[in-house]
Design a protein around this motif. Structure first.
Motif, mmCIF file in Angstrom:
data_model
loop_
_atom_site.group_PDB
_atom_site.id
_atom_site.type_symbol
_atom_site.label_atom_id
_atom_site.label_comp_id
_atom_site.label_asym_id
_atom_site.label_seq_id
_atom_site.Cartn_x
_atom_site.Cartn_y
_atom_site.Cartn_z
ATOM 1 N N SER A 20 31.197 -8.364 16.195
ATOM 2 C CA SER A 20 30.964 -9.006 14.907
ATOM 3 C C SER A 20 29.666 -8.470 14.339
ATOM 4 N N SER A 21 29.555 -8.511 13.028
ATOM 5 C CA SER A 21 28.292 -8.122 12.414
ATOM 6 C C SER A 21 27.883 -9.172 11.390
ATOM 7 N N LEU A 22 26.586 -9.338 11.258
ATOM 8 C CA LEU A 22 26.003 -10.222 10.254
ATOM 9 C C LEU A 22 25.158 -9.363 9.326
ATOM 10 N N LEU A 23 25.453 -9.432 8.047
ATOM 11 C CA LEU A 23 24.707 -8.701 7.033
ATOM 12 C C LEU A 23 23.982 -9.711 6.155
ATOM 13 N N ILE A 24 22.680 -9.527 6.018
ATOM 14 C CA ILE A 24 21.893 -10.319 5.070
ATOM 15 C C ILE A 24 21.529 -9.384 3.937
ATOM 16 N N THR A 25 21.989 -9.675 2.751
ATOM 17 C CA THR A 25 21.688 -8.800 1.612
ATOM 18 C C THR A 25 20.441 -9.275 0.888
ATOM 19 N N ALA A 26 19.760 -8.336 0.262
ATOM 20 C CA ALA A 26 18.573 -8.636 -0.549
ATOM 21 C C ALA A 26 17.637 -9.584 0.187
ATOM 22 N N SER A 27 17.170 -9.131 1.344
ATOM 23 C CA SER A 27 16.393 -10.013 2.219
ATOM 24 C C SER A 27 15.125 -10.528 1.549
ATOM 25 N N ARG A 28 14.709 -11.695 2.010
ATOM 26 C CA ARG A 28 13.507 -12.349 1.520
ATOM 27 C C ARG A 28 12.579 -12.634 2.698
ATOM 28 N N ALA A 29 11.322 -12.856 2.409
ATOM 29 C CA ALA A 29 10.372 -13.165 3.487
ATOM 30 C C ALA A 29 10.829 -14.399 4.276
ATOM 31 N N ALA B 12 19.737 -6.368 5.906
ATOM 32 C CA ALA B 12 19.572 -6.405 7.364
ATOM 33 C C ALA B 12 20.941 -6.582 7.996
ATOM 34 N N THR B 13 21.231 -5.753 8.980
ATOM 35 C CA THR B 13 22.520 -5.835 9.676
ATOM 36 C C THR B 13 22.293 -6.010 11.166
ATOM 37 N N MET B 14 23.009 -6.963 11.728
ATOM 38 C CA MET B 14 22.941 -7.206 13.165
ATOM 39 C C MET B 14 24.355 -7.194 13.728
ATOM 40 N N ASN B 15 24.492 -6.741 14.937
ATOM 41 C CA ASN B 15 25.797 -6.685 15.578
ATOM 42 C C ASN B 15 25.830 -7.557 16.822
ATOM 43 N N CYS B 16 27.022 -7.962 17.168
ATOM 44 C CA CYS B 16 27.226 -8.810 18.338
ATOM 45 C C CYS B 16 28.511 -8.370 19.010
ATOM 46 N N ARG C 89 38.777 -11.867 9.248
ATOM 47 C CA ARG C 89 38.132 -10.560 9.410
ATOM 48 C C ARG C 89 36.790 -10.492 8.701
ATOM 49 N N GLU C 90 36.645 -11.288 7.662
ATOM 50 C CA GLU C 90 35.396 -11.246 6.905
ATOM 51 C C GLU C 90 35.166 -12.611 6.269
ATOM 52 N N LYS C 91 33.885 -12.965 6.179
ATOM 53 C CA LYS C 91 33.543 -14.231 5.560
ATOM 54 C C LYS C 91 32.194 -14.100 4.866
ATOM 55 N N HIS C 92 32.054 -14.792 3.740
ATOM 56 C CA HIS C 92 30.818 -14.712 2.970
ATOM 57 C C HIS C 92 30.245 -16.108 2.802
ATOM 58 N N SER C 93 28.921 -16.166 2.776
ATOM 59 C CA SER C 93 28.236 -17.410 2.453
ATOM 60 C C SER C 93 26.915 -17.032 1.806
ATOM 61 N N GLY C 94 26.855 -17.165 0.488
ATOM 62 C CA GLY C 94 25.647 -16.768 -0.224
ATOM 63 C C GLY C 94 25.335 -15.290 0.005
ATOM 64 N N ARG C 95 24.143 -15.017 0.536
ATOM 65 C CA ARG C 95 23.746 -13.620 0.801
ATOM 66 C C ARG C 95 24.188 -13.133 2.182
ATOM 67 N N LEU C 96 24.947 -13.941 2.877
ATOM 68 C CA LEU C 96 25.408 -13.590 4.209
ATOM 69 C C LEU C 96 26.847 -13.074 4.162
ATOM 70 N N ARG C 97 27.064 -12.025 4.963
ATOM 71 C CA ARG C 97 28.428 -11.517 5.114
ATOM 72 C C ARG C 97 28.668 -11.286 6.596
ATOM 73 N N VAL C 98 29.715 -11.879 7.122
ATOM 74 C CA VAL C 98 30.052 -11.720 8.533
ATOM 75 C C VAL C 98 31.399 -11.034 8.639
ATOM 76 N N LEU D 162 14.219 -6.163 14.419
ATOM 77 C CA LEU D 162 14.432 -5.423 13.172
ATOM 78 C C LEU D 162 13.315 -5.784 12.209
ATOM 79 N N SER D 163 12.702 -4.769 11.627
ATOM 80 C CA SER D 163 11.644 -4.997 10.650
ATOM 81 C C SER D 163 12.026 -4.279 9.364
ATOM 82 N N ILE D 164 12.106 -5.024 8.263
ATOM 83 C CA ILE D 164 12.551 -4.428 6.998
ATOM 84 C C ILE D 164 11.673 -4.903 5.858
ATOM 85 N N GLN D 165 11.764 -4.206 4.753
ATOM 86 C CA GLN D 165 11.041 -4.592 3.541
ATOM 87 C C GLN D 165 11.862 -5.613 2.763
ATOM 88 N N GLU D 166 11.172 -6.489 2.095
ATOM 89 C CA GLU D 166 11.841 -7.473 1.241
ATOM 90 C C GLU D 166 12.738 -6.758 0.239
#
Lengths: 116, 110
Positions: B72-81, B19-23, B54-63, B11-15
């Motif tokens: 399962s999915s992992l969401l990274i919000t407001a991605s950084r380099a 970013a969302t990933m599935n498992c 069903r859902e869990k958060h840690s900082g900018r991470l949401r699972v 996955l390639s995204i802009q800062e």
């Protein structure tokens, strides 16, 4: 705590030579895992210990591989004789047991092995 | 073998983007964990979600975890380099070991 410590970080050796990788787990952790990572196969569990006792070594590829944990603060993974297909990054990880569930694993930085 | 499988693999995204990933996995689990691996480094634990959550958060991470779909999915919000890394899901099938997927490579472009 310094975390899980592995040595050496890099090892280049010739086919047929013996290789010994070392691991110091986090103090107080009662589980220790050895993983191997390659591009083709990803992360593979080789063997794990609980309270210094090997519990499952079904992931060890063949008899050339052996692992020991003589005490709670040290483990070795030995390959003898080494072959080019053993080239990979070997990770040690430790964790604190939580009953039937597997808790968070703490990984070392890995030992990158290249067998020529 | 039973193990988590991430999707997509790269996955390639802009800062600043998300970013969302599935498992996906095959049988019932005790918990599912996500790890990050920076190039040339060891894996670092990010978050653990239990089978009854069903859902869990840690900082900018949401699972999220959907046990009916075994995914399962992992969401990274407001991605950084600095989020550029490989991300792995790992499933605990209750036998005191984790089965890792092949990993998602995420590149965040500044």
């Amino acid at each position: 705590d310094a975390g899980v410590i592995q040595s050496p970080r890099h090892e280049v050796t010739e086919m047929g030579q013996e290789v010994t990788l070392r691991c110091k787990p986090i103090s107080g952790h009662d589980y220790l895992f050895w993983y191997r990572q390659t591009m083709m196969r990803g992360l593979e569990l080789l063997i794990y210990f609980n309270n210094n006792v090997p519990i499952d070594d079904s992931g060890m590829p063949e008899d050339r591989f052996s692992a020991k944990m003589p005490n709670a603060s040290f483990s070795t993974l030995k390959i003898q004789p080494s072959e080019p297909r053993d080239s990979a990054v070997y990770f040690c990880a430790s964790s604190f047991g939580r009953g039937v569930s597997t808790g968070e694993l703490f990984f070392g930085e890995g030992s990158r092995l290249t067998v020529l | 073998s039973q193990q988590g499988e991430e999707d997509p693999q790269a996955l390639s995204i802009q800062e600043g983007e998300n970013a969302t990933m599935n498992c996906s996995y095959k049988t019932s689990i005790n918990n599912l964990q996500w790890y990050r691996q920076n190039s040339g480094r060891g894996l670092v634990h990010l978050i653990l979600i239990r089978s009854n959550e069903r859902e869990k958060h840690s900082g900018r991470l949401r699972v999220t975890l959907d046990t009916s779909k075994k995914s399962s999915s992992l969401l990274i919000t407001a991605s950084r380099a600095a989020d550029t890394a490989s991300y792995f899901c790992a499933t605990d099938y209750g036998n005191n070991r984790l089965a890792f997927g092949k990993g998602n490579q995420v590149v965040v472009i500044p």
